[in-house]
Design a protein around this motif. Structure first.
Motif, mmCIF file in Angstrom:
data_model
loop_
_atom_site.group_PDB
_atom_site.id
_atom_site.type_symbol
_atom_site.label_atom_id
_atom_site.label_comp_id
_atom_site.label_asym_id
_atom_site.label_seq_id
_atom_site.Cartn_x
_atom_site.Cartn_y
_atom_site.Cartn_z
ATOM 1 N N LEU B 31 -9.812 -41.409 -4.012
ATOM 2 C CA LEU B 31 -8.673 -42.312 -3.788
ATOM 3 C C LEU B 31 -7.496 -41.916 -4.683
ATOM 4 C CD1 LEU B 31 -7.390 -44.953 -2.660
ATOM 5 C CD2 LEU B 31 -8.246 -46.045 -4.714
ATOM 6 N N ILE B 32 -7.785 -41.659 -5.960
ATOM 7 C CA ILE B 32 -6.717 -41.280 -6.894
ATOM 8 C C ILE B 32 -6.079 -39.969 -6.445
ATOM 9 C CG2 ILE B 32 -6.270 -40.547 -9.286
ATOM 10 C CD1 ILE B 32 -8.524 -42.595 -10.060
ATOM 11 N N SER B 33 -6.915 -39.041 -5.963
ATOM 12 C CA SER B 33 -6.394 -37.754 -5.490
ATOM 13 C C SER B 33 -5.445 -37.945 -4.301
ATOM 14 C CB SER B 33 -7.560 -36.853 -5.099
ATOM 15 O OG SER B 33 -7.095 -35.704 -4.472
ATOM 16 N N ILE B 34 -5.831 -38.831 -3.364
ATOM 17 C CA ILE B 34 -4.966 -39.088 -2.199
ATOM 18 C C ILE B 34 -3.643 -39.704 -2.658
ATOM 19 C CG2 ILE B 34 -4.705 -40.475 -0.093
ATOM 20 C CD1 ILE B 34 -7.761 -40.208 0.244
ATOM 21 N N LEU B 35 -3.740 -40.715 -3.509
ATOM 22 C CA LEU B 35 -2.521 -41.392 -3.973
ATOM 23 C C LEU B 35 -1.633 -40.422 -4.754
ATOM 24 C CD1 LEU B 35 -3.894 -44.889 -5.031
ATOM 25 C CD2 LEU B 35 -2.673 -44.280 -2.960
ATOM 26 N N TRP B 36 -2.250 -39.572 -5.584
ATOM 27 C CA TRP B 36 -1.483 -38.609 -6.366
ATOM 28 C C TRP B 36 -0.813 -37.590 -5.434
ATOM 29 C CZ3 TRP B 36 1.117 -37.828 -10.482
ATOM 30 C CH2 TRP B 36 1.461 -36.547 -10.881
ATOM 31 N N THR B 37 -1.540 -37.121 -4.416
ATOM 32 C CA THR B 37 -0.980 -36.134 -3.488
ATOM 33 C C THR B 37 0.215 -36.719 -2.744
ATOM 34 O OG1 THR B 37 -3.204 -35.312 -3.163
ATOM 35 C CG2 THR B 37 -1.579 -34.574 -1.586
ATOM 36 N N VAL B 38 0.074 -37.963 -2.310
ATOM 37 C CA VAL B 38 1.126 -38.555 -1.474
ATOM 38 C C VAL B 38 2.292 -39.056 -2.325
ATOM 39 C CG1 VAL B 38 1.642 -40.389 0.184
ATOM 40 C CG2 VAL B 38 -0.535 -39.192 0.296
ATOM 41 N N PHE B 39 1.974 -39.789 -3.368
ATOM 42 C CA PHE B 39 3.057 -40.416 -4.149
ATOM 43 C C PHE B 39 3.412 -39.612 -5.404
ATOM 44 C CE2 PHE B 39 1.062 -44.044 -1.965
ATOM 45 C CZ PHE B 39 2.145 -44.418 -1.200
ATOM 46 N N GLY B 40 2.409 -39.337 -6.212
ATOM 47 C CA GLY B 40 2.666 -38.772 -7.539
ATOM 48 C C GLY B 40 3.380 -37.449 -7.513
ATOM 49 N N ALA B 41 2.824 -36.485 -6.806
ATOM 50 C CA ALA B 41 3.354 -35.131 -6.876
ATOM 51 C C ALA B 41 4.638 -34.941 -6.078
ATOM 52 C CB ALA B 41 2.287 -34.154 -6.403
ATOM 53 N N ARG B 42 4.920 -35.846 -5.133
ATOM 54 C CA ARG B 42 6.082 -35.626 -4.258
ATOM 55 C C ARG B 42 7.200 -36.635 -4.474
ATOM 56 N NH1 ARG B 42 1.500 -32.696 -3.304
ATOM 57 N NH2 ARG B 42 2.223 -30.735 -2.462
ATOM 58 N N THR B 43 7.022 -37.568 -5.360
ATOM 59 C CA THR B 43 8.040 -38.606 -5.540
ATOM 60 C C THR B 43 9.333 -38.011 -6.091
ATOM 61 O OG1 THR B 43 6.221 -40.069 -6.054
ATOM 62 C CG2 THR B 43 8.397 -40.933 -6.447
ATOM 63 N N SER B 44 9.195 -36.973 -6.924
ATOM 64 C CA SER B 44 10.385 -36.409 -7.565
ATOM 65 C C SER B 44 11.366 -35.839 -6.544
ATOM 66 C CB SER B 44 9.958 -35.333 -8.563
ATOM 67 O OG SER B 44 9.199 -34.368 -7.887
ATOM 68 N N SER B 45 10.847 -35.400 -5.381
ATOM 69 C CA SER B 45 11.740 -34.809 -4.380
ATOM 70 C C SER B 45 12.417 -35.880 -3.517
ATOM 71 C CB SER B 45 10.962 -33.839 -3.497
ATOM 72 O OG SER B 45 9.950 -34.535 -2.831
ATOM 73 N N LEU B 46 11.975 -37.127 -3.644
ATOM 74 C CA LEU B 46 12.594 -38.207 -2.862
ATOM 75 C C LEU B 46 13.768 -38.810 -3.612
ATOM 76 C CD1 LEU B 46 9.656 -40.309 -1.390
ATOM 77 C CD2 LEU B 46 11.396 -39.121 -0.106
ATOM 78 N N SER B 47 14.760 -39.244 -2.873
ATOM 79 C CA SER B 47 15.848 -39.972 -3.501
ATOM 80 C C SER B 47 16.151 -41.195 -2.646
ATOM 81 C CB SER B 47 17.084 -39.093 -3.610
ATOM 82 O OG SER B 47 17.558 -38.785 -2.320
ATOM 83 N N TRP B 48 16.771 -42.184 -3.248
ATOM 84 C CA TRP B 48 17.080 -43.394 -2.506
ATOM 85 C C TRP B 48 18.038 -43.082 -1.362
ATOM 86 C CZ3 TRP B 48 15.246 -47.593 -1.011
ATOM 87 C CH2 TRP B 48 16.034 -48.576 -0.453
ATOM 88 N N GLN B 49 18.966 -42.155 -1.606
ATOM 89 C CA GLN B 49 19.949 -41.781 -0.576
ATOM 90 C C GLN B 49 19.225 -41.181 0.645
ATOM 91 O OE1 GLN B 49 22.476 -38.560 -1.628
ATOM 92 N NE2 GLN B 49 24.093 -39.127 -0.188
ATOM 93 N N MET B 50 18.202 -40.366 0.363
ATOM 94 C CA MET B 50 17.445 -39.723 1.451
ATOM 95 C C MET B 50 16.773 -40.775 2.345
ATOM 96 S SD MET B 50 14.289 -37.119 1.050
ATOM 97 C CE MET B 50 15.037 -35.948 -0.032
ATOM 98 N N ILE B 51 16.287 -41.828 1.724
ATOM 99 C CA ILE B 51 15.570 -42.853 2.481
ATOM 100 C C ILE B 51 16.542 -43.787 3.203
ATOM 101 C CG2 ILE B 51 13.953 -44.799 2.280
ATOM 102 C CD1 ILE B 51 12.946 -43.434 -0.310
ATOM 103 N N SER B 52 17.670 -44.097 2.535
ATOM 104 C CA SER B 52 18.518 -45.177 3.049
ATOM 105 C C SER B 52 19.621 -44.721 3.995
ATOM 106 C CB SER B 52 19.146 -45.935 1.876
ATOM 107 O OG SER B 52 19.944 -45.040 1.132
#
Lengths: 297, 87
Positions: B31-52
């Motif tokens: 479970l931790i591996s899935i959450l880390w893969t989806v959120f942890g390792a890729r969050t830095s590439s997301l920005s609020w502008q990209m989402i909104s």
């Protein structure tokens, strides 16, 4: 009125099966059923539609997933029900619900990013150097995409279902039975082995069947990591092409090929048949187990 | 109860408990591996502008009005001069 409403699921099931049968009739009229089920050649342009590679791939991935998933899932459920603290139990319940609610495509992405590289970098060299003599680990597939990757992803997908149902079944056992066993001097493990597991065996079996049914029809996550190569798999590291992936990848494509539409509907019919056979068999086994438990108590 | 039998039961209990804990840790780690893969390792590439931000389509004849657009189409005037749709 209520009787008619109760019949709706039956009518739906019969309707789906009939629809698939009617759609696959052109192929069934042209080629015999046994030839289709046992054929190993899939060459739509030449009119060869052998389903055996897909059926065997489906069974390989599903059975391996269950082999990987069932023992740890049942042990985890036992740990949560019998040994874990109240805090851990309260924490794990929403976590398991979260795991069960994650969309399968996310499991697929996780499989591609974590499991496939792990199989490629760890399992393939291991199979080459240490386990070369084991037929199940001999392969010429140089990538991590294959049955093992699909089975690991599928195992992680079905584990929350098995854990949640088994845990509920274990919690439902009256506390007096546990206390009676412990009062007689039995250890906790002995109580689990001799009292809890035998009395909850039908429930545990039902949870495994639930997981098996989910694994058999799972499409997206498996499709992303299994390799999608039409071949008869001989090892867990071979690439494969399960039935749901065949339908999902190809329906709507190349429909101008004669009989292709009918062949894909035939694949769907085979998948439906496999799920039905599994469910009927498991219901019969479940009844037998329940009868045995009733007689024992 | 004989001491060796007691010891045997104790060992069985310990082994079973170890395997149960190990299984629990495997499930938790996945479970931790899935959450880390989806959120942890890729969050830095997301920005609020990209989402909104909403999709902004710049049509060829609007290019002249948008100096930021470098979409490879000819300028609005050139488009009209070539017989493009004059809106």
């Amino acid at each position: 009125m209520l009787f008619a409403l109760t019949l709706i699921p039956v009518i739906l099931l019969v309707g789906v099966a009939l629809g698939l049968l009617i759609k696959s009739l052109p192929l069934l009229r042209e080629q015999n059923l046994w030839g289709l089920l046992s054929g190993t050649q899939w060459k739509p342009m030449k009119g060869q539609f052998g389903f055996l590679p897909f059926i065997s791939a489906t069974l390989w991935v599903t059975l391996l997933a269950l082999v990987i998933a069932v023992p740890p899932s049942i042990l985890t459920a036992l740990y949560l029900a019998e040994y874990a603290s109240k805090f851990l139990r309260a924490l794990m319940r929403p976590v398991l619900d979260l795991l069960a609610a994650i969309p399968s495509v996310i499991y697929g992405v996780w499989g591609m990013l974590v499991i496939v590289p792990w199989v490629e970098k760890k399992m393939l060299p291991f199979a080459d150097s240490f386990a070369g003599g084991i037929p199940l680990l001999q392969t010429d597939n140089p990538t991590g995409f294959g049955i093992l990757a699909g089975a690991v992803v599928l195992a992680v997908m079905v584990a929350p279902f098995i854990i949640a149902v088994t845990n509920e079944v274990l919690i439902a056992v009256p506390d007096g039975i546990r206390q009676a066993s412990l009062a007689l001097g039995a250890t906790r493990y002995y109580t689990i082995r001799k009292v809890l597991v035998p009395s909850t065996l039908p429930g545990i079996f039902a949870s495994v069947v639930l997981g098996f049914s989910r694994a058999l029809g799972e499409t997206m996550a498996v499709l992303m990591v299994v390799g999608n190569v039409v071949q008869m798999p001989h090892s867990i590291l071979d690439a494969a092409y399960p039935l749901p992936a065949l339908i999902a990848n190809n329906y709507g494509e190349m429909m101008s090929i004669p009989m292709y539409d009918s062949a894909l509907m035939g694949a769907a019919l085979i998948l439906l048949g496999m799920v039905l056979i599994l469910n009927v068999a498991s219901t019969l086994i479940l009844r037998r187990l329940m009868g045995r438990v009733r007689r024992a108590w | 109860m004989k001491p060796w039998r007691f010891k045997k039961r104790h060992i069985a209990e310990t082994i079973a408990r170890f395997f149960m804990l190990l299984s629990f840790l495997i499930v938790a780690a996945s479970l931790i591996s899935i959450l880390w893969t989806v959120f942890g390792a890729r969050t830095s590439s997301l920005s609020w502008q990209m989402i909104s931000q909403t999709l902004r389509v710049v049509l060829p004849w609007q290019r002249g009005r948008d100096p930021q657009c470098n979409c490879g189409f000819p300028a609005a005037g050139a488009w009209r001069n070539r017989g493009g749709i004059n809106l």
